[in-house]
Structures are given as C-alpha cells and as structure tokens.
Design an enzyme around this catalytic site. Structure first.
Site, PDB file in Angstrom:
ATOM      1  N   ASP A  68     -13.098  -1.659  -3.942  1.00 32.11           N
ATOM      2  CA  ASP A  68     -13.104  -0.792  -2.770  1.00 32.11           C
ATOM      3  C   ASP A  68     -11.672  -0.317  -2.523  1.00 32.11           C
ATOM      4  OD1 ASP A  68     -11.658  -2.732  -1.240  1.00 32.11           O
ATOM      5  OD2 ASP A  68     -13.518  -3.744  -0.724  1.00 32.11           O
ATOM      6  N   ASP A 115      -8.621  -1.831  -4.594  1.00 32.11           N
ATOM      7  CA  ASP A 115      -8.859  -3.253  -4.836  1.00 32.11           C
ATOM      8  C   ASP A 115      -9.810  -3.354  -6.028  1.00 32.11           C
ATOM      9  OD1 ASP A 115      -9.686  -5.904  -4.886  1.00 32.11           O
ATOM     10  OD2 ASP A 115      -9.633  -6.110  -2.708  1.00 32.11           O
ATOM     11  N   ASP A 143      -0.331  -5.888  -7.854  1.00 33.04           N
ATOM     12  CA  ASP A 143      -0.241  -7.340  -7.732  1.00 33.04           C
ATOM     13  C   ASP A 143      -1.446  -7.835  -6.929  1.00 33.04           C
ATOM     14  OD1 ASP A 143       1.756  -9.498  -8.512  1.00 33.04           O
ATOM     15  OD2 ASP A 143       1.422  -9.986  -6.407  1.00 33.04           O
ATOM     16  N   HIS A 193       1.918 -12.657  -2.064  1.00 36.87           N
ATOM     17  CA  HIS A 193       2.853 -12.310  -3.131  1.00 36.87           C
ATOM     18  C   HIS A 193       3.055 -10.800  -3.236  1.00 36.87           C
ATOM     19  CE1 HIS A 193       4.354 -11.888  -7.360  1.00 36.87           C
ATOM     20  NE2 HIS A 193       5.088 -12.926  -6.971  1.00 36.87           N
ATOM     21  N   ASN A 208      11.224   2.719   8.272  1.00 37.24           N
ATOM     22  CA  ASN A 208      12.112   3.871   8.145  1.00 37.24           C
ATOM     23  C   ASN A 208      12.377   4.198   6.684  1.00 37.24           C
ATOM     24  OD1 ASN A 208      12.489   4.259  10.917  1.00 37.24           O
ATOM     25  ND2 ASN A 208      14.031   2.646  10.984  1.00 37.24           N
ATOM     26  N   VAL A 261       8.430  -0.781 -21.056  1.00 36.73           N
ATOM     27  CA  VAL A 261       8.537  -1.490 -19.769  1.00 36.73           C
ATOM     28  C   VAL A 261       9.912  -2.134 -19.668  1.00 36.73           C
ATOM     29  CG1 VAL A 261       7.595  -3.366 -18.362  1.00 36.73           C
ATOM     30  CG2 VAL A 261       6.052  -1.933 -19.715  1.00 36.73           C
ATOM     31  N   SER A 295       9.538 -12.029 -10.579  1.00 39.91           N
ATOM     32  CA  SER A 295       8.903 -10.866  -9.959  1.00 39.91           C
ATOM     33  C   SER A 295       9.735 -10.337  -8.796  1.00 39.91           C
ATOM     34  CB  SER A 295       7.486 -11.215  -9.466  1.00 39.91           C
ATOM     35  OG  SER A 295       7.516 -12.293  -8.557  1.00 39.91           O
ATOM     36  N   THR A 350      12.475   5.502   2.932  1.00 41.59           N
ATOM     37  CA  THR A 350      12.216   6.810   2.338  1.00 41.59           C
ATOM     38  C   THR A 350      11.250   6.701   1.161  1.00 41.59           C
ATOM     39  OG1 THR A 350      14.186   6.519   0.980  1.00 41.59           O
ATOM     40  CG2 THR A 350      14.433   7.749   3.026  1.00 41.59           C
ATOM     41  N   PRO A 407       4.682  -5.422  10.311  1.00 44.22           N
ATOM     42  CA  PRO A 407       5.565  -4.389  10.888  1.00 44.22           C
ATOM     43  C   PRO A 407       6.808  -4.100  10.067  1.00 44.22           C
ATOM     44  CG  PRO A 407       5.843  -6.473  12.049  1.00 44.22           C
ATOM     45  CD  PRO A 407       4.694  -6.665  11.114  1.00 44.22           C
ATOM     46  N   ASP A 408       7.186  -4.976   9.128  1.00 39.26           N
ATOM     47  CA  ASP A 408       8.455  -4.814   8.428  1.00 39.26           C
ATOM     48  C   ASP A 408       8.341  -4.141   7.071  1.00 39.26           C
ATOM     49  OD1 ASP A 408       9.730  -5.904  10.518  1.00 39.26           O
ATOM     50  OD2 ASP A 408      10.550  -7.638   9.473  1.00 39.26           O
TER      51      ASP A 408
END
Length: 567
Positions: free
Chosen positions: A146, A141, A123, A155, A176, A261, A308, A178, A131-132
């Site tokens: 790069d 990219d 995307d 988004h 945390n 898909v 999405s 997995t 942090p989440d």
C-alpha cells in the site's frame, strides 16, 4: 504435528532484448499448481512467486518450460540495521561529533533559491508524524503493498532524519530542509528483507523522480532483480549509495558491492575503522558511524551505530551538492566525493577507507569549480546555461553604482577607474565568502582567477560572488578612450557603453563580424534567447545591451570593442 516450513519465494525473469530492455511478462501468467503469484515488475522483466519448499525444484523446472521464462533464482535476503531508543535524549542536536568531523558546519549557507533535490530512503519506512524530519513523501510499502510506508521500529526514520539534517543545513526543526525524501518500506529490522522488494523500491523511487537513492540494508547473496534495478536507476541518472555492512568482514555484501553503488564504511572518533565496519575493494568512502543521535519513532530519539548511518551522511552531502548545483550529473557528484575525501590509512585508495573520509566543505567547493568549468563548455558549444547571475549597475550624475546581487554576478566596467583601485580594494566591502574572482580568457578557452592586486580592465568580463545585495561605488575616467580585443570563438566581454546600446551598434564601423550574443536575465535567472547578427524578431540584433554588464559573444573574426570619451 510438525510445523510447516515457510514458502520459498522465487524470482522469475524474462530475457533481455536487443534494445537493452526486457522481454514482456504476460499480463496474465498461467502458473503451475502449488504456486502463489506475489509481485511483478514489468520494467525489470520479472515476477515473484511463492511455493512450497519441498517442491521448489519441481516448480522451477515447470516454470522454465514457459516460453517467456529465461532464468529463475531464489529471492535473496537483506538485513537492515538497528536503533536503540533512548528516552533521555530529547532532541537531535546538530552539535554532535559526526557532523563536526565531516565539516558540515563549515559549509556556507545557500545564497539563492535552490532546486529541490529528492532523495529516496529505502529501508523500514519513516515516521511521518515526527516533527524533526524534513519534507517526507510517501513512497510505497512493499510488505503491505500500500502507499503508507510507516516505520514500526525506527531505522528508516533515523536514516531519513540524518539525510534531512545534512541536506537541510542542520536546520531545526528539519522541516526547513531543502530536500524532499521519498520513504520506501521493504521490511522491518531483524526481519529478512527480500531483495525483490529492494528492486521494486529502487525502480519505483527512480520513476518518482529521486536523484539520489540510499539503500540502508545489505546481505551476502547476489540478486539479479536488484542488479537490474540498480542498472535501471543508473541509466536514468540516479546516484546510488549503500552501507558496506556491519559484520567486520571483507566478504561479499550487496547491494554495496556493485560498481554502480557508492559503498560506505564507518569510522570511530579516532578516525580508525569502526570495529563493526565491513571493508574491501568495493569500499569507496567512510563517514562517522558511531553514536549518532537521530529521530526515532513515536516522536522519540535514539543513539545508534552502523555503516548505514555513515551512508546517510554521504547521501545528505550528495543531496546538498545536487540542490545547489543541479546541472551536475550523478557521475560528477560521485567523482567529487571521491577526490575531495580526506585520505586516511595508506596513501591513496585502500580497502579499509576507500578514498577516505567524507569532506563536506571541500566537496561543495569542488562542485562549484566544476560548475564553472561546465559553464565554459556549454557556451563553447553554443548552448544556454542557467546557473550564473549578474545585476546591472545604475548611473547618477557623477557617480556610478555597480550593484551586486546575492550570489554570482557577471559584471564589467566600460572605462578605467579614476582611483585605479585594485580588485581587492574595489570589492573590499563585499563578502565573497572566500570565492575567487574569475575571468575568461578566450585565447586559452578557460576560466582564470583574476589577479586581485590589479585594477579591473575596461570591458573585461569578470565573475564576482557576493553573500548579499551590495552596491559598489565607481568613479570612472570617462574622458579617456578604452578598447578591448576579441578573438574568433566565444569571448566574455563587457559593454563599452555607459548607457543601453543596441547589439548591432557594438562594433559599428568595424570590419570584424560576430555571430551570436548571450545575455543573462537577472530577473528570470536564466539566459535570454540568443541575439543573432542580422536577425529580426525574437533574435533581433536591435535588442539592448545593458551598461556595466558582461556577456558572451561569438566572433567569426578578430575584433576590437572601442569606447570613446564621447560615449
């Protein structure tokens, strides 16, 4: 002076060869004048070039004269969704309506160390400092060319966060999780994204080990490059997911309108189709896609809507299945999602809801059932299987302890229970988390639920689930003889002994013959090398069978396991 029109990007393809690959593109392509070389993808047999829009037809004819060129098309365009940053939101609470509607909170926590499933989110990139969000891996990219796919509008970050929350068991913080997420950036919101970038990102993510790919964008133009990339990923066992689109239309939409898909539409809180959601014959599933809270750029949060975000939830549940049941294929996971969806609208699949609403608890249960079926097939073909677990009971002078590990356990009792307890009573203090106790009937070659209202049969192998390490006390009628018949083929049988016994001594004095035994190693969490009758060394039939365990034995003839009161 009139403003100059932007260049037109052309995708130049080599032909497909007889082996299913593509004819090689020369490493140094000699191009006509007025063409700027852009990108190449040797795996899919194409390059992209930029040319003056006024000379596109002339340049196309010139390129077609090159001996390796088979086809040329204009690069199709894709559009990504949008997010709305909201400074009033301070966290992405797991208690939002969408997650409750798909039942993610009703899915049990993992009972063992899981494999790490890798999901690629293609995307607008991702905010690697948020942090989440869970375990992010830098993909590529394709705009700046790069390895820093940093999100500039949010988004891609939002999609990565939703995938991480669902797949990571709604952990907070989500690191945390997995899951590992590969972030691939092919453009920015409100900017046309080249389908050639989509193709390159799909191929790159596949080669980087992604088991699931979420493509968070779409458009109305087909792209041969994207089709080749989807086929490439599908042939390598990748599950591909894309939003159905946000145009309230049943017109064509790519890449979701590809049979390889999973196309995902959006529903509102009423379970009705969202006002913006596309629909049509390709719609396969729906999920909540309105007013979802997710991470945004600059450590912020947003509330957004779109197909999405619904597709990201499907990707998260698929990743959760793949984590816990890594032996399942992409096609099997896709079938599970279809058959367990909550039917909406007209009975059966329809153009608005597909197979129905994503149902996480039912999908996980179906995955577990399919895993058990595959175990049987693996053993029937003589192959090892690595997903089951058992622990051996320990003995003391008067009482026997059957120790169940956290997870599945292959167990058996060698003699009748003195108390004649039923399975229900025997395992009453074991939290089986609503899992069925299973046994295997060799005659019918299938797993069967064990009747909970009868006592375990001596030397019958059973499969028991426990949510934690627990010891079950056994008082056995050891002064009575016991026997258990086996038939040709694979049998799940329990040890007839209260102590270790060599495999070669299992059927001492019997005229029946066996070929191979498979034991599960509880410490290593995989099957040990087979024990082969008459063999020495690694496969020696002098290797030990542990008490209170069940194991697979392949018989050439009928036979009987006997436990005498003296053993």
């Amino acid at each position: 002076m009139a403003e100059q029109s932007p260049d037109v990007r052309l995708v130049v393809y080599s032909a497909q060869n007889e082996s299913g690959g593509y004819e090689p593109v020369p490493p140094e392509v000699i191009l006509p004048d007025n063409i700027t070389y852009s990108l190449r993808c040797p795996e899919l047999g194409f390059i992209t070039v930029d040319t003056n829009p006024n000379k596109t037809e002339y340049i196309t004819n010139e390129l077609l004269n090159l001996p390796w060129v088979d086809e040329i098309e204009r690069d199709a365009l894709r559009i990504s969704g949008t997010v709305q940053y909201d400074e009033k939101i301070t966290n992405n609470s797991p208690d939002q309506w969408a997650y409750s509607r798909i039942g993610i909170h009703n899915v049990r926590k993992p009972t063992q160390n899981l494999s790490i499933c890798t999901i690629a989110v293609i995307d607008t990139g991702a905010d690697f400092d948020h942090p989440d969000i869970g375990k992010l891996i830098r993909g590529y990219d394709w705009v700046e060319q790069d390895s820093r796919p940093e999100d500039i509008d949010g988004h891609g970050t939002a999609l990565s966060d939703i995938v991480s929350q669902i797949g990571g068991f709604i952990s907070s913080p989500a690191n945390n999780s997995t899951l590992s997420i590969i972030a691939e950036r092919i453009g920015a919101t409100n900017v046309s994204l080249p389908a050639s970038h989509s193709a390159l990102a799909i191929t790159h993510a596949t080669d980087a080990g992604a088991g699931i790919i979420l493509m968070g964008y779409g458009g109305t133009e087909p792209s041969l490059a994207e089709e080749r990339a989807i086929t490439y990923a599908k042939e390598k066992g990748v599950l591909l997911i894309a939003p159905a689109g946000n145009e309230d239309s049943n017109t064509v939409h790519y890449p979701s309108d590809n049979f390889n898909v999973i196309s995902v539409g959006s529903v509102a809180k009423t379970d009705g189709l969202s006002y913006f959601s596309n629909y049509g014959i390709y719609t396969e599933l729906v999920a909540p896609g309105e007013d979802l809270i997710s991470a945004c750029t600059k450590n912020g949060y947003c509330m957004s809507s779109g197909t999405s975000f619904a597709a990201a939830q499907v990707a998260g549940v698929a990743g959760r299945i793949k984590n816990e049941y890594p032996g399942l294929t992409a096609d099997e996971i896709r079938s599970i999602l279809q058959t367990t969806a909550t039917d909406l609208g007209r009975t059966g699949r329809d153009i608005y809801y597909g197979y129905g609403l994503l149902n996480a608890p039912d999908a996980m249960k179906a995955a577990e059932e399919l895993r058990l079926q595959k175990t049987l097939k693996e053993f029937s073909s003589g192959n090892n299987f690595f997903e089951m677990k058992r622990n051996l009971g320990q003995k003391n002078s008067t009482l026997y302890d059957l120790t169940l590990n956290k997870g599945w356990n292959f167990v058996s009792i060698p003699a009748p229970l003195r108390s004649q307890k039923t399975c229900r009573d025997l395992f009453s203090k074991v939290n089986t988390d609503s899992h069925t106790i299973w046994t295997y009937r060799g005659v019918n070659s299938e797993w069967m639920p064990h009747n909970p209202d009868i006592s375990p049969v001596p030397m019958e192998g059973i499969l028991v689930f426990s949510d934690k390490l627990v010891s079950v006390p056994l008082v056995l009628e050891t002064n009575r003889n016991s026997s258990k018949g086996v038939s040709p083929g694979w049998n799940l049988i329990g040890s007839p002994s209260l102590t270790e016994i060599s495999a070669c001594d299992l059927l001492t004095g019997s005229n029946s013959t066996w070929v191979s035994i498979l034991q599960f190693n509880g410490t290593r969490q995989q099957y040990d090398p087979a024990i082969i009758s008459g063999a020495q060394g690694t496969f020696a039939d002098t290797r030990k069978i542990q008490p209170f365990s069940s194991f697979w034995i392949y018989m050439e003839t009928n036979g009987t396991f006997i436990r005498s009161s003296a053993s």
